[in-house]
Design a protein around this motif. Structure first.
Motif: not given
Lengths: 432, 280
Positions: A144-151
């Motif tokens: 979930h952190k990876a998805f928010s970092v990508a955003k």
């Protein structure tokens, strides 16, 4: 308990397409075909298998065991030995693994920097890992952190801005000239892979109509059908040019087929409405003088290539900026992970304080003799408050995410030794 | 604070100026930082600035000098018209750049107005009337339109040169409107400005006869204004009849606006003219 994160994988930089095909796990990441069997060494796992990369992410108490288990499972699923994988592999542990995953999600590790597909592929990989019951607290939080970092990378940097393919760069330029596409018409003169791709992008951008002119009538009709447009003969070219706002040329003609002198009259009939010429042919189909005319814009293949190169360079610059975001986010995640490691010690510390308070309270109350309810409650509250206050400083020390000089394991060890948390129960007695 | 205090030139100016400044600053930061949300917020702040000024005018802020007109009030009215045109274009094209430009220009006009809030040039009763209102109203509206035609034209020339010379669109230029949109804004502004300017000039000429004793008095402002009108006529005619598009009309619109600014700043303030605002 320790939570070591390990990532092993190969990608377009370390392995050719044949190797990537051989070790692909696209067929092994469904719940019924899951490639990484549960094991004591491995508490959580994720498989990401795309055409450009195969990566396995694992969590366990010991990084070496996690790595071995991941590699054995991977090799086994592809009927190979772990040694076969070795020459193409990269491995990351701990924060490096987290950083790599964030870079992959943000498309900073992609073949085409900033391409958007990888995030979707990672989301799908995560979904399948969840369905296969292979994820837990750590990977759930990490992904979930990876998805928010990508955003965050996408919104705070321009790593995904500007076209990096020649055909798309042409469409982006057309937008800069005309704005909305639906009111404009395109003319495709000749055929070629890049010209057809550009026409396809124009169609996706909502262009009103595409007219195809080709020396071979059948080919023109076929292309027109593909682009839901009209076919016209080569003799009609001057008339069709007058109707078109965007002209893509890609013929094999040795001489230019469109010259500035021919266009002057065309512009007059069009009342100077702007025209954009995209010349993808070599030798060129359009005389470079055309670019000198008012309201006419001409880009040839080299111009477009240059645009793409500059855009790629721009994306690389932005990727450097994204590095700082990644560092920040890795530190945050690492802090969370460390707090997870210190959690059992915090709980033990609190319990120990409560136990000591209760023991001392029992002794004191016995000595004091009969007390009324209020007095009893006040003394009990005081004993617990002293225990909590004394515990506050060591608990804060344990929770100092990335602030302390020592790492989480060292802090946990220190607190456990100072407060004798691992000593036999007898040593906690009076005055402990 | 009583209504009279609120409507005093200093208070109403500071109030409106703050909203203009907010719109301009947020818009500028939104442009430079390439934040769509900030640019959108700046547009709504520009709406607020316009509403604030309109409300104060409706309540009677303009009536603080009933017998005359100050240069300050004149510049503030111009800002109102510029913003009116910016809002019109925003409603029509949904492009934030022209409105942010209008807010910034309005802010500059407001800042310029602050030293000149009290020195009113007395207007004799003969000068007050429908022709005067028409003269000022039509000319100010056309000036507002010309300001936006200038902005669209200048931006068109800059972006067009970059596209022609195959330079990369980087940074804030990526968020600018397409060339066709800028050309359309330029066209709409110039085509609307010409009839309004004509109306303003004709009203002025009618009005000049009883006041100054003749229609054409050779006043410097009159000469420059007629030159602006002539150039606008050329632009109007060529846009409509000759199908001018792109570079040529953009250049002419830029020149016409600069000439208007010269007429507004140099002629009105520094030259001996019947339109002078600063009389010793």
């Amino acid at each position: 308990m320790r939570h070591d994160i390990v990532l092993v994988g190969l990608n377009h930089r370390t392995a050719g397409v044949d190797v990537r095909e051989r070790f692909a796990l696209a067929e092994h990441c469904q719940p019924d075909t899951w490639a990484v069997p549960p094991a004591e060494a491995l508490s959580e796992a994720l498989i990401l298998s795309t055409c450009n990369r195969v990566e396995l992410l694992g969590v366990g108490a010991d990084s070496a065991s996690v790595r071995d288990h991941l590699l054995r499972s991977w090799a086994c699923a592809r009927h190979a030995e772990p040694e076969d994988l070795a020459p193409f592999l990269y491995e990351y542990k701990g924060n490096e693994a987290v950083r790599h995953l964030f870079a992959v999600a943000s498309s900073l590790d992609s073949m085409v920097l900033g391409e958007p597909q990888i995030l979707g592929q990672l989301k799908q990989a995560y979904r399948r890992s969840v369905e296969s019951r292979a994820t837990g607290v750590i990977l759930n939080r990490l992904l979930h952190k990876a998805f928010s970092v990508a955003k965050r990378v996408r919104t705070e940097t321009a790593v995904a801005a500007n076209a990096v393919s020649i055909s798309y760069a042409a469409v982006e330029l057309a937008r800069r000239i005309f704005g909305d596409m639906p009111k404009h018409r395109a003319l495709l003169v000749g055929a070629g892979e890049m010209a057809e791709l550009a026409a396809m992008h124009l169609l996706q951008a909502g262009i009103d109509e595409i007219v195809v002119v080709n020396r071979t009538r059948e080919r023109a009709v076929e292309l027109a059908r593909r682009f839901h447009g009209r076919a016209a003969s080569f003799e009609e070219l001057p008339a069709r040019i007058a109707d078109a706002d965007i002209v893509i040329t890609s013929t094999g003609s040795p001489e230019p087929i469109i010259r500035a002198r021919d266009l002057r009259a065309v512009l007059k009939t069009r009342k100077n409405r702007p025209m954009f010429f995209i010349d993808i042919a070599v030798p060129r189909d359009i005389d470079p003088d055309v670019n000198g005319l008012d309201n006419v814009y001409l880009y040839d293949i080299d111009d477009l290539r240059e645009v793409v190169e500059e855009n790629l360079a721009g994306r690389r610059e932005e990727a450097a900026k994204a590095g700082a975001i990644l560092d920040e986010e890795v530190a945050l995640f690492s802090g969370w992970l460390e707090s997870l490691e210190s959690q059992p010690t915090v709980v033990e510390l609190v319990r120990r304080g409560e136990r000591v308070a209760e023991e001392e309270l029992a002794r004191t109350l016995k000595r004091l003799g009969p007390l009324d309810e209020n007095q009893r409650a006040a003394i009990t509250a005081m004993a617990h408050a002293i225990a909590h206050k004394l515990n506050h400083a060591p608990i804060m020390f344990l929770k100092e995410d990335g602030m302390a000089r020592e790492g989480a394991p060292a802090r946990v060890n220190l607190v456990r030794r100072v407060f004798a948390l691992d000593a036999p129960p007898g040593r906690h007695g009076r005055g402990a | 604070m009583s209504l009279a205090d609120l409507l005093a030139p200093e208070t109403s100016t500071v109030l409106t100026l703050v909203v203009y400044a907010l719109a301009g600053a947020v818009g500028l930061v939104g442009m430079l930082a390439r934040r769509t949300a900030l640019r959108r917020a700046a547009c709504w702040l520009a709406v607020a600035a316009f509403a604030c000024q309109t409300l104060l005018l409706a309540l009677g802020a303009h009536a603080s000098h009933p017998d005359g007109l100050t240069l300050g009030a004149y510049l503030q009215m111009l800002a109102w018209f510029v913003l009116l045109c910016g809002l019109g274009l925003w409603a029509r094209f949904r492009q934030d750049a022209p409105l942010i430009f209008a807010a910034l220009l309005g802010l500059i006009l407001f800042l310029m107005s602050t030293p000149w809030l009290d020195d009113a040039v007395p207007l004799p009763p003969s000068l007050r009337g429908p022709f005067f209102a028409l003269h000022i109203g039509a000319l100010f509206l056309s000036l507002g339109l010309l300001a936006l035609a200038f902005a669209a034209g200048a931006l068109f020339l800059f972006l067009e040169r970059r596209i022609k010379s195959k330079q990369r669109m980087a940074g804030i230029w990526q968020d600018m409107p397409a060339l066709a949109v800028l050309d359309k804004i330029n066209a709409i502004c110039a085509l609307t400005a010409f009839p309004l300017y004509t109306l303003g000039i004709v009203a002025g000429l009618f009005w000049a006869r009883p006041v100054f004793g003749g229609t054409l008095t050779g006043d410097p402002k009159q000469v420059v204004s007629l030159l602006v009108w002539l150039l606008l006529a050329v632009l109007f005619h060529n846009r409509l009849a000759s199908g001018w598009k792109g570079r040529k009309p953009a250049r002419l619109a830029v020149f016409i606006f600069l000439l208007s600014v010269f007429s507004l700043v140099v002629v009105n303030v520094f030259m001996e003219t019947q339109h002078a605002f600063l009389r010793g």
